[in-house]
Design a protein around this motif. Structure first.
Motif, PDB file in Angstrom:
ATOM      1  N   HIS A 146     -17.476  12.605   0.313  1.00  0.00           N
ATOM      2  CA  HIS A 146     -17.950  13.288   1.520  1.00  0.00           C
ATOM      3  C   HIS A 146     -19.473  13.254   1.624  1.00  0.00           C
ATOM      4  O   HIS A 146     -20.028  13.213   2.729  1.00  0.00           O
ATOM      5  CB  HIS A 146     -17.441  14.732   1.540  1.00  0.00           C
ATOM      6  N   ARG A 147     -20.136  13.263   0.477  1.00  0.00           N
ATOM      7  CA  ARG A 147     -21.598  13.176   0.498  1.00  0.00           C
ATOM      8  C   ARG A 147     -22.052  11.814   1.019  1.00  0.00           C
ATOM      9  O   ARG A 147     -23.040  11.713   1.752  1.00  0.00           O
ATOM     10  CB  ARG A 147     -22.150  13.401  -0.908  1.00  0.00           C
ATOM     11  N   ILE A 148     -21.322  10.760   0.633  1.00  0.00           N
ATOM     12  CA  ILE A 148     -21.671   9.415   1.091  1.00  0.00           C
ATOM     13  C   ILE A 148     -21.417   9.292   2.581  1.00  0.00           C
ATOM     14  O   ILE A 148     -22.232   8.735   3.334  1.00  0.00           O
ATOM     15  CB  ILE A 148     -20.856   8.363   0.304  1.00  0.00           C
ATOM     16  N   ALA A 151     -16.222   0.301   5.126  1.00  0.00           N
ATOM     17  CA  ALA A 151     -16.511  -1.116   4.884  1.00  0.00           C
ATOM     18  C   ALA A 151     -16.979  -1.352   3.461  1.00  0.00           C
ATOM     19  O   ALA A 151     -16.549  -2.299   2.788  1.00  0.00           O
ATOM     20  CB  ALA A 151     -17.560  -1.609   5.880  1.00  0.00           C
ATOM     21  N   ALA A 152     -17.854  -0.489   2.971  1.00  0.00           N
ATOM     22  CA  ALA A 152     -18.405  -0.664   1.625  1.00  0.00           C
ATOM     23  C   ALA A 152     -17.322  -0.575   0.559  1.00  0.00           C
ATOM     24  O   ALA A 152     -17.239  -1.430  -0.340  1.00  0.00           O
ATOM     25  CB  ALA A 152     -19.492   0.383   1.370  1.00  0.00           C
ATOM     26  N   GLY A 172     -22.119   7.496   7.346  1.00  0.00           N
ATOM     27  CA  GLY A 172     -21.091   7.445   8.377  1.00  0.00           C
ATOM     28  C   GLY A 172     -19.766   6.902   7.869  1.00  0.00           C
ATOM     29  O   GLY A 172     -19.673   6.307   6.790  1.00  0.00           O
ATOM     30  N   HIS A 173     -18.730   7.101   8.684  1.00  0.00           N
ATOM     31  CA  HIS A 173     -17.371   6.740   8.288  1.00  0.00           C
ATOM     32  C   HIS A 173     -17.165   5.233   8.174  1.00  0.00           C
ATOM     33  O   HIS A 173     -16.616   4.743   7.181  1.00  0.00           O
ATOM     34  CB  HIS A 173     -16.362   7.311   9.301  1.00  0.00           C
ATOM     35  N   LEU A 178      -9.340   6.259   1.839  1.00  0.00           N
ATOM     36  CA  LEU A 178      -8.316   7.198   2.300  1.00  0.00           C
ATOM     37  C   LEU A 178      -8.952   8.426   2.952  1.00  0.00           C
ATOM     38  O   LEU A 178      -8.445   8.935   3.960  1.00  0.00           O
ATOM     39  CB  LEU A 178      -7.414   7.620   1.147  1.00  0.00           C
ATOM     40  N   VAL A 179     -10.051   8.907   2.400  1.00  0.00           N
ATOM     41  CA  VAL A 179     -10.752  10.035   3.007  1.00  0.00           C
ATOM     42  C   VAL A 179     -11.194   9.671   4.425  1.00  0.00           C
ATOM     43  O   VAL A 179     -11.058  10.471   5.361  1.00  0.00           O
ATOM     44  CB  VAL A 179     -11.954  10.460   2.152  1.00  0.00           C
TER      45      VAL A 179
END
Length: 430
Positions: free
Chosen positions: A62-64, A75-76, A69-70, A112-113
């Protein structure tokens, strides 16, 4: 419903590709390590790194997301998962594979998050149950389908690893091109283990032991099948049937949980699964149909322990604490999925293939005894006062917790903060 599915088609396609590729890779690695004659205890240590990475991913991704952004996060980490898949066959090194499993677990949790956050953002009290059901069907069908890909190419070659990488990489395309607005990232609330255990010891222990059983089966099931003499083509059927059973058993068990005291349902589920696990030890792999049936019963019933644990806990929670309690139960499951492969791998190493199901039976009996003690020493929640049972998924992130249909009252309270919070905490400990 058709319009809803159409609007979520990019998400659903990404889920199918990601989950099937990831599930295929998990089975493939167990088979490949067995072919390489790696000892069962070392295999357990390698494969448990996935669960460790997954738990860390759900805690920190969530910090990332809040920083980049989502879509960039998705992608990463989808790319990282694909790269890991390509690196496995380049060098069969135990330390390297352990690191790659940890990175794969972190990547899987991260994507998944992202996906489940989008599902959660589309949820309203009118469609929450439908979205929850769609996600579960797509997820479990993809996991079961991924097992069948093990028949594509020899596990000792690079071809199946490349196929897994292709699936993981292609999953980038639908979501990267979506026009859906990215959801906001909110804080994740949790209750401490000790606080939740005081209010629902049975719920916490049920989630933990479910993680032990399912985590060890996903990691070591292919190893057991290989050591028991099953051909590679049979391993895929063996694993797929067990995963389908986990989806099928959820609905009839839900009916029982809505009609009887849930702690007693948990007791009998644990005992029946323990018997099925013990019979696997007795009959072994001599008759494939019998082995498949017994393992399906064991896995199907064991997988229901998590949603039963969630239901038992929610019966004792005020509506404004349900999401936090569910997040803690999910973490408890994750801790169990770390413990399971380590313990069961040691049993496999000392006792051979039967060690896996002997350990399963022992954990199930332990859960049954603990549940029986709590039933005898604490007061029941009346069946009429129980929340409606929902077959919650443990193989997910905290984002999916928020679209659990039982959380409708929680979301209504959030939308109208001046209104009285529904529900009252029970003073009874489970």
């Amino acid at each position: 419903m058709t319009r809803m599915v159409t609007s979520l088609s990019a998400l659903i396609l990404s889920i199918v590709l990601l989950v099937s590729g990831n599930a295929f890779l998990m089975t493939l690695l167990g088979v490949r390590l067995s072919i390489e004659s790696v000892s069962a205890d070392i295999i357990g240590w390698i494969l448990v790194c996935y669960s460790i990475g997954f738990v860390l991913g759900t805690l920190y991704v969530h910090r990332i997301i809040s920083r980049v952004g989502h879509i960039r996060t998705f992608a990463a980490f989808a790319a990282m998962a694909a790269v890991c898949s390509l690196l496995y066959p380049m060098a069969v090194s135990e330390p390297l594979w352990a690191i790659l499993r940890g990175l794969s677990g972190f990547s899987a949790a991260s994507v998944l998050v992202v996906i489940e956050s989008w599902f959660s953002a589309r949820a309203t009290n009118a469609n929450r149950g439908t979205l929850f059901a769609i996600y579960q069907i797509v997820f479990y069908t993809s996991v079961a389908g991924g097992q069948l890909l093990i028949n594509v190419g020899e596990p000792s070659s690079f071809v199946p690893f490349s196929l897994a990488a292709v699936l993981l990489a292609i999953a980038l395309i639908p979501l990267a091109l979506t026009r859906m607005e990215a959801p906001e990232v909110g804080p994740i609330e949790r209750l401490s283990f000790f606080t939740l255990a005081r209010e629902s010891f049975t719920g916490v222990s049920g989630a933990l032991i479910c993680g032990v059983l399912i985590g060890s089966f996903y990691a070591l099931g292919p190893v057991y099948a290989t050591l028991a003499g099953l051909e590679v083509s049979r391993v895929s059927t063996f694993m797929a049937s067990a995963i389908v059973a986990a989806m099928v058993f959820a609905w009839p068990l839900g009916l029982l949980c809505d009609r009887f005291d849930r702690r007693r349902v948990m007791f009998w589920v644990a005992m029946t699964a323990a018997v099925a696990s013990g019979l696997v030890v007795v009959f072994g792999a001599e008759r494939l149909w019998l082995l498949t049936l017994l393992v399906a019963i064991f896995t199907g019933l064991s997988a229901t322990l998590y949603p039963i644990a969630v239901a038992i806990t929610n019966d004792r929670m005020a509506s404004n604490r349900i999401v936090a309690a569910s997040a803690t139960l999910l973490l408890s499951y994750g801790v169990g999925s770390v413990i399971g492969p380590i313990v069961m791998a040691q049993l496999l190493a000392f006792l051979g293939p039967d060690g896996l199901f002997m350990g399963n039976a022992a954990f199930l009996v332990l859960l049954a005894l603990a549940t029986s003690y709590r039933i005898a020493s604490t007061e029941d929640v009346a069946v009429a006062d129980q929340e409606h049972f929902v077959p919650a998924m443990p193989e997910s992130s905290t984002a999916l917790v928020e679209i659990d249909p039982r959380n409708e009252a929680f979301h209504e309270a959030q939308e109208t903060p001046t209104s009285e919070q529904p529900g009252t905490p029970s003073e009874r400990a489970s």
